[in-house]
Design an enzyme around this catalytic site. Sequence first.
Site, PDB file in Angstrom:
ATOM      1  N   ALA A  67       0.865  -1.182   0.000  1.00 31.67           N
ATOM      2  CA  ALA A  67       0.000   0.000   0.000  1.00 31.67           C
ATOM      3  C   ALA A  67       0.899   1.229   0.000  1.00 31.67           C
ATOM      4  CB  ALA A  67      -0.879  -0.020   1.247  1.00 31.67           C
ATOM      5  N   GLY A 112       0.333  -5.092   0.796  1.00 33.75           N
ATOM      6  CA  GLY A 112      -0.887  -5.093  -0.028  1.00 33.75           C
ATOM      7  C   GLY A 112      -0.673  -5.698  -1.409  1.00 33.75           C
ATOM      8  N   GLU A 115      -0.808  -9.408  -0.866  1.00 32.04           N
ATOM      9  CA  GLU A 115      -2.233  -9.680  -0.601  1.00 32.04           C
ATOM     10  C   GLU A 115      -3.051  -9.671  -1.892  1.00 32.04           C
ATOM     11  OE1 GLU A 115      -2.265  -6.514   2.400  1.00 32.04           O
ATOM     12  OE2 GLU A 115      -3.209  -7.925   3.779  1.00 32.04           O
ATOM     13  N   GLU A 135       4.349  -5.483   7.162  1.00 27.61           N
ATOM     14  CA  GLU A 135       3.528  -4.553   7.945  1.00 27.61           C
ATOM     15  C   GLU A 135       4.082  -4.296   9.344  1.00 27.61           C
ATOM     16  OE1 GLU A 135       2.294  -6.871   5.972  1.00 27.61           O
ATOM     17  OE2 GLU A 135       0.638  -6.061   4.805  1.00 27.61           O
TER      18      GLU A 135
HETATM   19  N1  DAK Z   1       4.588   3.248  -0.873  1.00 25.77           N
HETATM   20  C1  DAK Z   1       4.982   4.424  -1.427  1.00 25.77           C
HETATM   21  N2  DAK Z   1       6.119   4.559  -2.137  1.00 25.77           N
HETATM   22  C2  DAK Z   1       6.902   3.485  -2.295  1.00 25.77           C
HETATM   23  C3  DAK Z   1       6.571   2.230  -1.729  1.00 25.77           C
HETATM   24  C4  DAK Z   1       5.337   2.130  -0.985  1.00 25.77           C
HETATM   25  N3  DAK Z   1       4.896   1.005  -0.439  1.00 25.77           N
HETATM   26  N4  DAK Z   1       7.539   1.357  -2.032  1.00 25.77           N
HETATM   27  C5  DAK Z   1       8.439   2.043  -2.758  1.00 25.77           C
HETATM   28  N5  DAK Z   1       8.075   3.309  -2.910  1.00 25.77           N
HETATM   29  C6  DAK Z   1       8.766   4.381  -3.636  1.00 25.77           C
HETATM   30  C7  DAK Z   1       9.994   4.850  -2.853  1.00 25.77           C
HETATM   31  O1  DAK Z   1       9.609   5.796  -1.885  1.00 25.77           O
HETATM   32  C8  DAK Z   1      10.820   5.429  -3.965  1.00 25.77           C
HETATM   33  O2  DAK Z   1      10.307   6.715  -4.303  1.00 25.77           O
HETATM   34  P1  DAK Z   1      11.270   8.020  -4.403  1.00 25.77           P
HETATM   35  O3  DAK Z   1      11.962   8.094  -3.107  1.00 25.77           O
HETATM   36  O4  DAK Z   1      12.178   7.680  -5.564  1.00 25.77           O
HETATM   37  O5  DAK Z   1      10.315   9.144  -4.672  1.00 25.77           O
HETATM   38  C9  DAK Z   1      10.539   4.520  -5.145  1.00 25.77           C
HETATM   39  O6  DAK Z   1       9.318   3.864  -4.841  1.00 25.77           O
HETATM   40  C10 DAK Z   1      11.629   3.477  -5.366  1.00 25.77           C
HETATM   41  O7  DAK Z   1      11.808   2.787  -4.147  1.00 25.77           O
HETATM   42  P2  DAK Z   1      13.257   2.582  -3.483  1.00 25.77           P
HETATM   43  O8  DAK Z   1      14.179   3.685  -3.850  1.00 25.77           O
HETATM   44  O9  DAK Z   1      13.025   2.327  -2.045  1.00 25.77           O
HETATM   45  O10 DAK Z   1      13.728   1.239  -4.223  1.00 25.77           O
HETATM   46  P3  DAK Z   1      14.759   0.155  -3.671  1.00 25.77           P
HETATM   47  O11 DAK Z   1      15.073  -0.737  -4.824  1.00 25.77           O
HETATM   48  O12 DAK Z   1      15.896   0.804  -2.939  1.00 25.77           O
HETATM   49  O13 DAK Z   1      13.933  -0.679  -2.579  1.00 25.77           O
HETATM   50  C11 DAK Z   1      11.937  -1.844  -1.726  1.00 25.77           C
HETATM   51  C12 DAK Z   1      12.810  -1.440  -2.982  1.00 25.77           C
HETATM   52  C13 DAK Z   1      10.677  -2.504  -2.239  1.00 25.77           C
HETATM   53  C14 DAK Z   1      12.741  -2.823  -0.870  1.00 25.77           C
HETATM   54  C15 DAK Z   1      11.651  -0.544  -0.918  1.00 25.77           C
HETATM   55  O14 DAK Z   1      11.096   0.433  -1.800  1.00 25.77           O
HETATM   56  C16 DAK Z   1      10.676  -0.775   0.184  1.00 25.77           C
HETATM   57  O15 DAK Z   1      11.035  -1.288   1.257  1.00 25.77           O
HETATM   58  N6  DAK Z   1       9.440  -0.333  -0.033  1.00 25.77           N
HETATM   59  C17 DAK Z   1       8.419  -0.365   0.989  1.00 25.77           C
HETATM   60  C18 DAK Z   1       7.889  -1.741   1.177  1.00 25.77           C
HETATM   61  C19 DAK Z   1       6.800  -1.728   2.185  1.00 25.77           C
HETATM   62  O16 DAK Z   1       7.057  -1.638   3.413  1.00 25.77           O
HETATM   63  N7  DAK Z   1       5.582  -1.712   1.696  1.00 25.77           N
HETATM   64  C20 DAK Z   1       4.408  -1.529   2.556  1.00 25.77           C
HETATM   65  C21 DAK Z   1       3.987  -2.869   3.064  1.00 25.77           C
HETATM   66  S1  DAK Z   1       2.766  -2.683   4.275  1.00 25.77           S
HETATM   67  C22 DAK Z   1      -4.159   0.065   5.080  1.00 25.77           C
HETATM   68  C23 DAK Z   1      -4.389  -1.138   4.465  1.00 25.77           C
HETATM   69  C24 DAK Z   1      -3.321  -1.895   4.065  1.00 25.77           C
HETATM   70  C25 DAK Z   1      -2.033  -1.487   4.287  1.00 25.77           C
HETATM   71  C26 DAK Z   1      -1.810  -0.253   4.892  1.00 25.77           C
HETATM   72  C27 DAK Z   1      -2.865   0.526   5.298  1.00 25.77           C
HETATM   73  N8  DAK Z   1      -5.239   0.889   5.473  1.00 25.77           N
HETATM   74  C28 DAK Z   1      -6.560   0.474   5.153  1.00 25.77           C
HETATM   75  C29 DAK Z   1      -5.054   2.186   6.011  1.00 25.77           C
HETATM   76  C30 DAK Z   1      -0.942  -2.286   3.811  1.00 25.77           C
HETATM   77  C31 DAK Z   1       0.271  -1.981   4.143  1.00 25.77           C
HETATM   78  C32 DAK Z   1       1.350  -2.531   3.379  1.00 25.77           C
HETATM   79  O17 DAK Z   1       1.269  -2.859   2.218  1.00 25.77           O
END
Ligand code: DAK
Length: 261
Positions: A67, A112, A115, A135
Amino acid sequence: MNYDALLYENNEGHITLTINRPQALNAINKTVMTELNTFFGNDFKSIEGLNSVIITGAGDKAFVAGADIKEFASLDAAAGSALSKYGQDTYMLIENFHVPVMAVVNGFALGGGCELAMACHMRIASSNAKFGQPEVNLGLIPGYGASQRLPQLIGKSRAMELLLTADMIKADEAKSIGLINHIAEDKNDALDLASTILKKIATKGPLAVAKTIQAVNAYYDESKDGYKVEHEEFGFCIASEDCKEGSLAFVEKRRAVFTGK
Ligand code: DAK
């Protein structure tokens, strides 16, 4: 069909939806979720001869990296719960869709994104795919169904470990634990394999395909008796035109021409 965050392609009823936010690794923001909901809840009705849907991500790096973290930082409990419910409902539309939905996972499938892949009926990954539920790193639990679908797919012990450690696993491990169906070399090969499988399914009786999805899903739905769903839908299918045609085609040693009636 015109969307802001989805690319839509229709190849003779085989639809490909590509989540198109590569600058954010295809993270699911409100627009993506709303457009998925619109497609699976309504827009599909206008597609003539709909056979299947592939969901994939733009580029080679990510299917969906979760997400959109930048969007959900400042939600209160009620708003967070409502958004989670909307996402769950959207993924339910996918899980209960009447034609097969395949995830082609081309890179990161996190939170997400994992999921979303799990809500699809089948999953094919490119060899660079990585899966995880990070998460807890954000002080969150899954909001779009992972606490339910991950144990269904890989068992409680493995699901618990992945959810609690936030570890990422590669495609080969995902396949060995039953999270995905197949691994292909790269995204194009994964799309080709998905297309081959979906075209094979499109030669089968459409009613039987839809009712099979319904009956299998009933196994995972506590409010339903799966065996009851199976025998009721079996009765429905056996009285259908499709079943008459399928049986006649067998006797006449020819390919069946199904009408979905
Ligand atoms: N959201 C927003 N931007 C994201 C992103 C994300 N999940 N994942 C990556 N990006 C963006 C980065 O910020 C970066 O943008 P800039 O800084 O260039 O503007 C760009 O994508 C490239 O990412 P990286 O520079 O980080 O790329 P790397 O190759 O170095 O790393 C990575 C790739 C996938 C390991 C890293 O980007 C990463 O750790 N990303 C986050 C993964 C993550 O934690 N995802 C969230 C999982 S929790 C909800 C319902 C559901 C959820 C939440 C709320 N509600 C109903 C309220 C679910 C939550 C989740 O999905």
